[in-house]
Design a protein around this motif. Sequence first.
Motif, PDB file in Angstrom:
ATOM      1  N   LEU A  20       8.991  -3.948  31.440  1.00 13.28           N
ATOM      2  CA  LEU A  20       8.179  -3.619  32.610  1.00 13.28           C
ATOM      3  C   LEU A  20       8.722  -4.289  33.881  1.00 13.28           C
ATOM      4  O   LEU A  20       8.753  -3.669  34.950  1.00 13.28           O
ATOM      5  CB  LEU A  20       6.724  -4.021  32.385  1.00 13.28           C
ATOM      6  N   LEU A  21       9.131  -5.529  33.762  1.00 14.55           N
ATOM      7  CA  LEU A  21       9.714  -6.201  34.923  1.00 14.55           C
ATOM      8  C   LEU A  21      11.014  -5.521  35.361  1.00 14.55           C
ATOM      9  O   LEU A  21      11.290  -5.394  36.551  1.00 14.55           O
ATOM     10  CB  LEU A  21       9.969  -7.679  34.620  1.00 14.55           C
ATOM     11  N   GLY A  22      11.786  -5.069  34.393  1.00 11.13           N
ATOM     12  CA  GLY A  22      13.001  -4.334  34.712  1.00 11.13           C
ATOM     13  C   GLY A  22      12.691  -3.011  35.392  1.00 11.13           C
ATOM     14  O   GLY A  22      13.371  -2.623  36.345  1.00 11.13           O
ATOM     15  N   LYS A  23      11.673  -2.333  34.922  1.00 15.20           N
ATOM     16  CA  LYS A  23      11.289  -1.057  35.515  1.00 15.20           C
ATOM     17  C   LYS A  23      10.748  -1.241  36.936  1.00 15.20           C
ATOM     18  O   LYS A  23      10.929  -0.378  37.801  1.00 15.20           O
ATOM     19  CB  LYS A  23      10.237  -0.378  34.628  1.00 15.20           C
ATOM     20  N   LEU A  24      10.083  -2.367  37.191  1.00 15.82           N
ATOM     21  CA  LEU A  24       9.552  -2.649  38.524  1.00 15.82           C
ATOM     22  C   LEU A  24      10.634  -3.121  39.496  1.00 15.82           C
ATOM     23  O   LEU A  24      10.372  -3.253  40.689  1.00 15.82           O
ATOM     24  CB  LEU A  24       8.448  -3.702  38.438  1.00 15.82           C
ATOM     25  N   PHE A  27      14.405  -7.606  38.209  1.00 16.69           N
ATOM     26  CA  PHE A  27      15.732  -8.098  37.843  1.00 16.69           C
ATOM     27  C   PHE A  27      16.789  -7.616  38.833  1.00 16.69           C
ATOM     28  O   PHE A  27      17.732  -8.336  39.140  1.00 16.69           O
ATOM     29  CB  PHE A  27      16.097  -7.679  36.423  1.00 16.69           C
ATOM     30  N   HIS A  28      16.612  -6.420  39.338  1.00 16.33           N
ATOM     31  CA  HIS A  28      17.563  -5.898  40.316  1.00 16.33           C
ATOM     32  C   HIS A  28      17.563  -6.755  41.586  1.00 16.33           C
ATOM     33  O   HIS A  28      18.618  -7.093  42.119  1.00 16.33           O
ATOM     34  CB  HIS A  28      17.242  -4.447  40.656  1.00 16.33           C
ATOM     35  N   VAL A  29      16.378  -7.110  42.052  1.00 18.28           N
ATOM     36  CA  VAL A  29      16.272  -7.946  43.255  1.00 18.28           C
ATOM     37  C   VAL A  29      16.877  -9.315  42.996  1.00 18.28           C
ATOM     38  O   VAL A  29      17.637  -9.843  43.818  1.00 18.28           O
ATOM     39  CB  VAL A  29      14.795  -8.063  43.701  1.00 18.28           C
ATOM     40  N   LEU A  30      16.552  -9.918  41.850  1.00 18.63           N
ATOM     41  CA  LEU A  30      17.078 -11.244  41.535  1.00 18.63           C
ATOM     42  C   LEU A  30      18.599 -11.220  41.388  1.00 18.63           C
ATOM     43  O   LEU A  30      19.294 -12.093  41.918  1.00 18.63           O
ATOM     44  CB  LEU A  30      16.429 -11.793  40.271  1.00 18.63           C
ATOM     45  N   LEU A  31      19.102 -10.229  40.678  1.00 21.42           N
ATOM     46  CA  LEU A  31      20.548 -10.159  40.456  1.00 21.42           C
ATOM     47  C   LEU A  31      21.302  -9.790  41.727  1.00 21.42           C
ATOM     48  O   LEU A  31      22.427 -10.246  41.932  1.00 21.42           O
ATOM     49  CB  LEU A  31      20.874  -9.175  39.337  1.00 21.42           C
ATOM     50  N   TRP A  35      23.766 -13.070  42.444  1.00 22.37           N
ATOM     51  CA  TRP A  35      25.011 -12.815  41.734  1.00 22.37           C
ATOM     52  C   TRP A  35      26.121 -13.806  42.090  1.00 22.37           C
ATOM     53  O   TRP A  35      27.019 -14.038  41.269  1.00 22.37           O
ATOM     54  CB  TRP A  35      25.481 -11.377  41.941  1.00 22.37           C
ATOM     55  N   PRO A  36      26.143 -14.431  43.289  1.00 23.00           N
ATOM     56  CA  PRO A  36      27.208 -15.421  43.530  1.00 23.00           C
ATOM     57  C   PRO A  36      27.152 -16.627  42.592  1.00 23.00           C
ATOM     58  O   PRO A  36      28.108 -17.392  42.518  1.00 23.00           O
ATOM     59  CB  PRO A  36      26.988 -15.843  44.984  1.00 23.00           C
ATOM     60  N   LEU A  37      26.050 -16.785  41.863  1.00 23.50           N
ATOM     61  CA  LEU A  37      26.007 -17.858  40.859  1.00 23.50           C
ATOM     62  C   LEU A  37      27.071 -17.660  39.787  1.00 23.50           C
ATOM     63  O   LEU A  37      27.504 -18.630  39.163  1.00 23.50           O
ATOM     64  CB  LEU A  37      24.622 -17.920  40.213  1.00 23.50           C
ATOM     65  N   VAL A  38      27.509 -16.404  39.610  1.00 22.38           N
ATOM     66  CA  VAL A  38      28.575 -16.114  38.651  1.00 22.38           C
ATOM     67  C   VAL A  38      29.860 -16.825  39.069  1.00 22.38           C
ATOM     68  O   VAL A  38      30.668 -17.203  38.224  1.00 22.38           O
ATOM     69  CB  VAL A  38      28.791 -14.583  38.538  1.00 22.38           C
ATOM     70  N   LEU A  39      30.040 -17.052  40.362  1.00 20.68           N
ATOM     71  CA  LEU A  39      31.199 -17.799  40.849  1.00 20.68           C
ATOM     72  C   LEU A  39      30.893 -19.285  41.019  1.00 20.68           C
ATOM     73  O   LEU A  39      31.740 -20.134  40.756  1.00 20.68           O
ATOM     74  CB  LEU A  39      31.654 -17.239  42.198  1.00 20.68           C
ATOM     75  N   LEU A  40      29.682 -19.590  41.471  1.00 22.52           N
ATOM     76  CA  LEU A  40      29.338 -20.984  41.766  1.00 22.52           C
ATOM     77  C   LEU A  40      29.263 -21.842  40.509  1.00 22.52           C
ATOM     78  O   LEU A  40      29.753 -22.970  40.491  1.00 22.52           O
ATOM     79  CB  LEU A  40      28.008 -21.043  42.523  1.00 22.52           C
ATOM     80  N   ILE A  41      28.669 -21.313  39.461  1.00 24.59           N
ATOM     81  CA  ILE A  41      28.503 -22.106  38.229  1.00 24.59           C
ATOM     82  C   ILE A  41      29.849 -22.505  37.621  1.00 24.59           C
ATOM     83  O   ILE A  41      30.058 -23.679  37.321  1.00 24.59           O
ATOM     84  CB  ILE A  41      27.583 -21.374  37.228  1.00 24.59           C
ATOM     85  N   PRO A  42      30.804 -21.575  37.452  1.00 25.73           N
ATOM     86  CA  PRO A  42      32.100 -22.032  36.931  1.00 25.73           C
ATOM     87  C   PRO A  42      32.812 -22.998  37.880  1.00 25.73           C
ATOM     88  O   PRO A  42      33.454 -23.950  37.431  1.00 25.73           O
ATOM     89  CB  PRO A  42      32.916 -20.753  36.763  1.00 25.73           C
ATOM     90  N   GLY A  43      32.693 -22.772  39.205  1.00 27.48           N
ATOM     91  CA  GLY A  43      33.328 -23.679  40.158  1.00 27.48           C
ATOM     92  C   GLY A  43      32.785 -25.087  40.057  1.00 27.48           C
ATOM     93  O   GLY A  43      33.541 -26.064  40.020  1.00 27.48           O
TER      94      GLY A  43
END
Length: 160
Positions: A20-24, A27-31, A35-43
């Motif tokens: 339901l949260l995905g349909k609302l 997750f799209h808004v959060l992601l 999404w720059p966390l995908v770069l920040l976390i490994p850095g």
Amino acid sequence: MARNSYSIGVLLIGLAVVLLLGKLGVFHVLLSFFWPLVLLIPGLLFHFLFFNRTLPVGVLVPGGILTTYAVMFFYCNLFGWHSMSYLWPGFILGVAIGLYELHLFDRGSDRGVLIAAMILGIISVVFFGLTLLVHLGVYVIALILVFAGLFMMFRKRKVW
């Protein structure tokens, strides 16, 4: 058996909430924002593992690059992607930061690493300045004219 059905029931309810949260669109808004966390976390992880003496000093180069790029992308997420029209020299600056960290923390590093970091850093700063001058040129010229006018108005005149 009752405990097993209770666990499956909780799992099904959790799955329904996620769907339901995905349909609302939660997750799209959060992601789309985080999404720059995908770069920040490994850095940051590269830095953390180096300072815990788990990985060699060479990981600071990609760590510095990824962290710099993630900060730039977070800025663009906050203030709009039109900001990239004057943030693009940050891509050069990220490499300069990574190389400078390598020179700073590697006792046996070659002097060429520092020279490369400084050259890239200077190029990046020059491009930042030129880009800001192009985007804010009218304001800079107006400010210079105001200061020149004030200087001419309030300077002491020489008596001949």
